[in-house]
Design a protein around this motif. Structure first.
Motif, PDB file in Angstrom:
ATOM      1  N   PRO A 199     -19.779 -21.609   0.150  1.00 60.65           N
ATOM      2  CA  PRO A 199     -20.151 -20.221  -0.128  1.00 60.65           C
ATOM      3  C   PRO A 199     -21.627 -20.014   0.227  1.00 60.65           C
ATOM      4  O   PRO A 199     -22.450 -20.903  -0.016  1.00 60.65           O
ATOM      5  CB  PRO A 199     -19.949 -20.095  -1.642  1.00 60.65           C
ATOM      6  CG  PRO A 199     -19.004 -21.199  -2.011  1.00 60.65           C
ATOM      7  CD  PRO A 199     -19.288 -22.313  -1.049  1.00 60.65           C
ATOM      8  N   ARG A 236     -14.739 -24.885  -5.110  1.00 60.88           N
ATOM      9  CA  ARG A 236     -13.590 -25.729  -5.441  1.00 60.88           C
ATOM     10  C   ARG A 236     -13.262 -25.655  -6.923  1.00 60.88           C
ATOM     11  O   ARG A 236     -14.159 -25.619  -7.755  1.00 60.88           O
ATOM     12  CB  ARG A 236     -13.882 -27.182  -5.061  1.00 60.88           C
ATOM     13  CG  ARG A 236     -14.218 -27.413  -3.608  1.00 60.88           C
ATOM     14  CD  ARG A 236     -13.093 -27.258  -2.649  1.00 60.88           C
ATOM     15  NE  ARG A 236     -11.940 -28.067  -2.916  1.00 60.88           N
ATOM     16  CZ  ARG A 236     -10.993 -28.332  -2.006  1.00 60.88           C
ATOM     17  NH1 ARG A 236     -11.102 -27.857  -0.770  1.00 60.88           N
ATOM     18  NH2 ARG A 236      -9.960 -29.051  -2.322  1.00 60.88           N
ATOM     19  N   GLY A 261     -18.661 -23.597   5.774  1.00 64.74           N
ATOM     20  CA  GLY A 261     -18.750 -24.868   5.065  1.00 64.74           C
ATOM     21  C   GLY A 261     -18.850 -24.750   3.572  1.00 64.74           C
ATOM     22  O   GLY A 261     -18.454 -25.651   2.843  1.00 64.74           O
ATOM     23  N   ILE A 306     -15.102 -16.357  -1.851  1.00 66.19           N
ATOM     24  CA  ILE A 306     -14.727 -17.723  -2.236  1.00 66.19           C
ATOM     25  C   ILE A 306     -15.756 -18.197  -3.261  1.00 66.19           C
ATOM     26  O   ILE A 306     -16.967 -18.129  -3.006  1.00 66.19           O
ATOM     27  CB  ILE A 306     -14.749 -18.666  -1.015  1.00 66.19           C
ATOM     28  CG1 ILE A 306     -13.968 -18.053   0.165  1.00 66.19           C
ATOM     29  CG2 ILE A 306     -14.239 -20.046  -1.395  1.00 66.19           C
ATOM     30  CD1 ILE A 306     -12.527 -17.774  -0.081  1.00 66.19           C
ATOM     31  N   GLU A 313      -7.923 -28.812   6.654  1.00 72.12           N
ATOM     32  CA  GLU A 313      -6.472 -28.665   6.635  1.00 72.12           C
ATOM     33  C   GLU A 313      -5.984 -27.441   7.404  1.00 72.12           C
ATOM     34  O   GLU A 313      -4.824 -27.397   7.824  1.00 72.12           O
ATOM     35  CB  GLU A 313      -5.980 -28.510   5.179  1.00 72.12           C
ATOM     36  CG  GLU A 313      -6.164 -29.744   4.313  1.00 72.12           C
ATOM     37  CD  GLU A 313      -7.522 -29.810   3.620  1.00 72.12           C
ATOM     38  OE1 GLU A 313      -8.485 -29.185   4.114  1.00 72.12           O
ATOM     39  OE2 GLU A 313      -7.615 -30.486   2.591  1.00 72.12           O
ATOM     40  N   TRP A 326     -12.659 -21.621   5.787  1.00 72.96           N
ATOM     41  CA  TRP A 326     -11.497 -22.422   6.188  1.00 72.96           C
ATOM     42  C   TRP A 326     -11.687 -23.855   5.726  1.00 72.96           C
ATOM     43  O   TRP A 326     -12.593 -24.136   4.951  1.00 72.96           O
ATOM     44  CB  TRP A 326     -11.240 -22.316   7.695  1.00 72.96           C
ATOM     45  CG  TRP A 326     -12.377 -22.688   8.621  1.00 72.96           C
ATOM     46  CD1 TRP A 326     -13.575 -22.046   8.768  1.00 72.96           C
ATOM     47  CD2 TRP A 326     -12.402 -23.782   9.545  1.00 72.96           C
ATOM     48  NE1 TRP A 326     -14.326 -22.675   9.719  1.00 72.96           N
ATOM     49  CE2 TRP A 326     -13.636 -23.739  10.215  1.00 72.96           C
ATOM     50  CE3 TRP A 326     -11.486 -24.791   9.894  1.00 72.96           C
ATOM     51  CZ2 TRP A 326     -13.990 -24.662  11.203  1.00 72.96           C
ATOM     52  CZ3 TRP A 326     -11.834 -25.694  10.872  1.00 72.96           C
ATOM     53  CH2 TRP A 326     -13.079 -25.632  11.517  1.00 72.96           C
ATOM     54  N   GLN A 327     -10.826 -24.748   6.161  1.00 74.22           N
ATOM     55  CA  GLN A 327     -10.804 -26.124   5.682  1.00 74.22           C
ATOM     56  C   GLN A 327     -10.330 -27.049   6.799  1.00 74.22           C
ATOM     57  O   GLN A 327      -9.675 -26.591   7.737  1.00 74.22           O
ATOM     58  CB  GLN A 327      -9.802 -26.271   4.525  1.00 74.22           C
ATOM     59  CG  GLN A 327      -9.908 -25.210   3.456  1.00 74.22           C
ATOM     60  CD  GLN A 327      -8.865 -25.373   2.365  1.00 74.22           C
ATOM     61  OE1 GLN A 327      -7.678 -25.282   2.637  1.00 74.22           O
ATOM     62  NE2 GLN A 327      -9.319 -25.612   1.142  1.00 74.22           N
ATOM     63  N   THR A 329     -15.182 -28.714  12.001  1.00 70.00           N
ATOM     64  CA  THR A 329     -15.874 -27.616  12.679  1.00 70.00           C
ATOM     65  C   THR A 329     -16.228 -28.021  14.112  1.00 70.00           C
ATOM     66  O   THR A 329     -16.107 -27.223  15.042  1.00 70.00           O
ATOM     67  CB  THR A 329     -17.139 -27.224  11.899  1.00 70.00           C
ATOM     68  OG1 THR A 329     -16.783 -27.043  10.535  1.00 70.00           O
ATOM     69  CG2 THR A 329     -17.735 -25.942  12.438  1.00 70.00           C
TER      70      THR A 329
HETATM   71  C1  WT7 Z   1     -14.020 -26.431   1.857  1.00 72.45           C
HETATM   72  C2  WT7 Z   1     -13.420 -27.097   3.053  1.00 72.45           C
HETATM   73  C3  WT7 Z   1     -14.335 -25.217   7.232  1.00 72.45           C
HETATM   74  C4  WT7 Z   1     -14.925 -26.293   7.971  1.00 72.45           C
HETATM   75  C5  WT7 Z   1     -16.030 -26.980   7.264  1.00 72.45           C
HETATM   76  C6  WT7 Z   1     -15.669 -27.484   5.886  1.00 72.45           C
HETATM   77  C7  WT7 Z   1     -15.564 -24.733   1.502  1.00 72.45           C
HETATM   78  C8  WT7 Z   1     -15.715 -23.741   3.813  1.00 72.45           C
HETATM   79  C9  WT7 Z   1     -16.498 -21.762   3.389  1.00 72.45           C
HETATM   80  C10 WT7 Z   1     -16.998 -20.424   3.342  1.00 72.45           C
HETATM   81  C11 WT7 Z   1     -17.022 -20.580   1.006  1.00 72.45           C
HETATM   82  C12 WT7 Z   1     -16.306 -22.438   2.170  1.00 72.45           C
HETATM   83  C13 WT7 Z   1     -14.323 -24.453   0.678  1.00 72.45           C
HETATM   84  C14 WT7 Z   1     -13.256 -25.223   1.409  1.00 72.45           C
HETATM   85  N1  WT7 Z   1     -15.832 -23.671   2.469  1.00 72.45           N
HETATM   86  N2  WT7 Z   1     -16.123 -22.608   4.376  1.00 72.45           N
HETATM   87  N3  WT7 Z   1     -17.238 -19.713   4.453  1.00 72.45           N
HETATM   88  N4  WT7 Z   1     -17.248 -19.868   2.121  1.00 72.45           N
HETATM   89  N5  WT7 Z   1     -16.565 -21.836   0.985  1.00 72.45           N
HETATM   90  O1  WT7 Z   1     -14.390 -28.045   5.892  1.00 72.45           O
HETATM   91  O2  WT7 Z   1     -14.859 -30.192   4.717  1.00 72.45           O
HETATM   92  O3  WT7 Z   1     -12.514 -29.302   4.915  1.00 72.45           O
HETATM   93  O4  WT7 Z   1     -14.204 -28.213   3.396  1.00 72.45           O
HETATM   94  O5  WT7 Z   1     -15.318 -25.951   2.187  1.00 72.45           O
HETATM   95  O6  WT7 Z   1     -14.509 -24.968  -0.608  1.00 72.45           O
HETATM   96  O7  WT7 Z   1     -12.155 -25.575   0.602  1.00 72.45           O
HETATM   97  P1  WT7 Z   1     -13.961 -29.015   4.748  1.00 72.45           P
END
Ligand code: WT7
Length: 648
Positions: free
Chosen positions: A389, A515, A387, A512, A417, A414-415, A311
């Motif tokens: 839900p 995991r 980050g 979402i 990845e 997002w992620q 982020t």
């Molecule tokens: C995982 C990714 C995205 C940058 C920060 C985290 C969860 C992320 C949301 C959201 C629900 C979310 C998922 C995802 N996640 N944003 N808005 N609503 N779940 O990045 O460390 O790569 O983690 O964070 O489970 O797979 P990350």
């Protein structure tokens, strides 16, 4: 009680009037982006200044034998020049970075003109200590402007940065340095957070006792605290900077040249080095930052993340700076010196767009409304979360108390990845539903599949996959392309598997659910259960360990550990404390277990596989619902586990 929350909030009138993308524009552009991606991206790629404009759009294959992802492949550009140099003619005196220190009395404003000088100086300092194009450079930094200078300086000379969050332990640093054979480290004497100092250089020194092969350490002075100095290896940045000039042309980079590596946890093994490349990532970072936040130059934008996470990469540094934004970097924590710090900073810098994490919102909500209402927050017009839900209660508090119902909330899914937001509202286009990440970003095609990989239609739940590539997608796991395939493309051939579960409702909105693999999300930080287990079993008294998540009011998920001790060792509160400390030392404070339960045995199948499903239920305190335990080798262990559950 879902009735307490508004179920659907229409786009506010002022937003549908002013937004760059309204509901109709979203629908039209989205359709074009998936039906005629060539035309869509040919237009969007123009947001980046190319040294040589690409003629090719995408060339992607997700098969085992030929896994490759190429975007804009014949384009040439420099990411740093896009974030800095190109803004100079018109915006030299605009503020690029507002830095807010841990101490509310410390702050700084850096114009684009100053940023240009600082980054060139930093880039030449990197060259002076021997960094060359293609080299991996590890950053272990506090949240100071130098962290951004260092990232941009790497990008300027074509070096590949690998930023490690300042909360990780020496062992974690060592593992990441070794994995990408990084020969250079940039750090600071100490960091400052919440009034406490963090021994960054001392941690690097310890890491380098393990990780060999580092030629040079470049150190920023942040606190002036006493630190070790290894002659011939260590350099003070201010000394090197005195000796270099400012002339440093940006290195022309191919679109698919690596920009950075960022380590992230998976369901198995050590953290993986997620590799992002230059052209596609920059287009994606810039495009999503502009549309998701409806950003216009001059607006003051604050993403509260740390640059140690993706982020921070995409939405503090590369996205905003590519768009000529004023981006705020905050060194501290939301609750220091008091629980009103965030709102004080909002007023102080007249923040218009605030992007933070559900865990921070929940932590602040616990202090009640008063700390928020002490400050005017009149400048705010848009809120965001990322980050994990966000539960509708926290969403509603954020919306009603923080934003006074005036500011839309963009819940961005997002992620690491994905490089940037994939499922997210656009503030001028999308009706909001508390707890839903709503609709896909341009070019993104989400779908739901069942365990066998069959597509699921209509309003239903399933595993979230993405059916085609987007420019910000990661390109490989650094040094392990096979693992890239296994992790993301082997489960459902031809599809990118996110690791998340999701629900699509009757309006086509995405929710979402979290995991579906063995990845934990603790305060928005990603951790593999396998990593915590491997830290536990590295302790001399531990024979076996199984780690699961459980629902936690503030952190989202907490860490629950079942530990079997070696023969002859007895569990005690002291040993429990020692194991917690051990995990902190091995991984870092973010991995500190919330509960440790000593267990004479773990529930296993006859073939020896640990039944995590049962452990999860016990940690969640759902004993009535343990499911079938008859396949266990020794069903009696479950009774013992239930009887000795730790309170969480
Ligand atoms: C995982 C990714 C995205 C940058 C920060 C985290 C969860 C992320 C949301 C959201 C629900 C979310 C998922 C995802 N996640 N944003 N808005 N609503 N779940 O990045 O460390 O790569 O983690 O964070 O489970 O797979 P990350």
């Amino acid at each position: 009680m879902a009735d307490d929350f508004p179920s659907r909030l229409p786009v506010p009138k002022d937003w549908s009037r002013r937004a760059k993308i309204g509901a109709d524009a979203y629908a039209m552009k989205y359709r074009q982006s998936v039906e005629d991606p060539e035309a869509f991206w040919r237009e969007e790629l123009k947001r980046i200044s190319w040294i040589k404009a690409p003629s090719q759009i995408s060339d992607v294959s997700w098969t085992k034998d030929d896994l490759h992802i190429h975007w804009f492949a014949d384009g040439v550009l420099n990411a740093c020049a896009n974030c800095v140099d190109r803004h100079l003619p018109e915006c030299k005196d605009d503020i690029a970075i507002i830095w807010e220190g841990d101490d509310p009395a410390d702050d700084a404003r850096i114009t684009y003109g100053q940023l240009y000088d600082e980054v060139r100086r930093f880039a030449n300092a990197l060259k002076a200590i021997g960094v060359k194009k293609g080299d991996r450079v590890t950053l272990y930094m506090p949240m100071v402007p130098e962290a951004a200078y260092a990232m941009l300086a790497c990008a300027r000379i074509g070096a590949v940065h690998s930023v490690i969050f300042g909360g990780f332990s020496p062992d974690s640093i060592a593992g990441r340095i070794e994995d990408c054979q990084s020969e250079f480290v940039i750090t600071a004497d100490e960091g400052v957070r919440g009034g406490k100092t963090i021994p960054l250089k001392a941690n690097v020194d310890k890491a380098l006792e393990k990780a060999k092969g580092v030629k040079a350490v470049l150190m920023i002075r942040r606190t002036g605290g006493k630190v070790g100095f290894t002659e011939g290896r260590d350099h003070w940045y201010h000394d090197v900077a005195k000796r270099v000039d400012l002339d440093c042309p940006p290195e022309p980079m191919e679109a698919e040249d690596p920009l950075f590596i960022l380590y992230t946890s998976g369901s198995t093994g050590k953290p993986k080095g997620v590799l992002h490349t230059t052209g596609g990532y920059m287009v994606w970072a810039s495009m999503t930052h502009e549309y998701v936040f409806d950003y216009r130059p001059g607006e003051i934008y604050w993403c509260t993340a740390d640059v140690g996470w993706v982020t921070g990469h995409t939405y503090i540094v590369y996205g905003p700076l590519a768009n000529g934004a004023t981006t705020v970097m905050f060194e501290g924590v939301p609750t220091y010196p008091g629980p009103d710090r965030m709102w004080a900073v909002v007023d102080k810098h007249q923040i218009e767009i605030l992007y933070t994490a559900p865990t921070a919102i929940r932590a602040l909500e616990r202090f009640g409304d008063e700390p928020v209402k002490k400050h005017s927050r009149k400048s705010l017009r848009l809120l965001g979360t990322v980050g994990e839900p966000i539960n509708p209660a926290a969403w509603t508090w954020y919306h009603e108390v923080v934003g006074e119902k005036r500011c839309p909330i963009v819940d961005t899914w997002w992620q690491t990845e994905t490089g940037g937001a994939l499922i997210t509202p656009l503030p001028g286009a999308t009706d909001l539903k508390p707890g839903s990440a709503t609709t896909p970003m341009f070019g993104v095609k989400p779908a739901l599949v069942d365990a066998e990989g069959n597509f699921l239609d209509g309003a239903t739940s399933g595993n979230l996959v993405i059916t085609g590539s987007w420019p910000g997608q990661m390109r490989t796991v650094y040094g392990d392309h096979q693992r890239f395939f296994e992790t993301y493309f082997a489960t459902y051939p031809g599809l990118y598997f996110t690791g998340d579960g999701a629900r699509r409702d009757e309006d086509g909105y995405w929710w979402i659910t979290g995991r579906v693999d063995d990845v934990l999300n603790v305060s928005g930080h990603r951790l593999g259960t396998a990593e915590v287990e491997s830290a536990l079993v590295s302790h001399k008294d531990v024979a076996e360990a199984a780690v699961v998540g459980f629902p936690h009011d503030v952190k989202g998920q907490g860490i629950y550990c079942f530990v079997t001790l070696n023969q002859g060792v007895d569990g005690s509160p002291e040993l429990s404390a020692e194991l917690r400390q051990h995990v902190r030392q091995e991984i870092g404070p973010i991995a500190t277990p919330d509960a440790i339960q000593f267990a004479p045995g773990l529930p296993k199948t006859r073939s020896g596989k640990i039944m995590r499903r049962i452990l999860r239920k016990i940690a969640e305190n759902e004993f009535d619902n343990l499911g079938d335990v008859t396949t266990l080798a020794d069903p009696a262990v479950v009774d013992d586990l239930v009887a000795n559950r730790k309170n969480t």
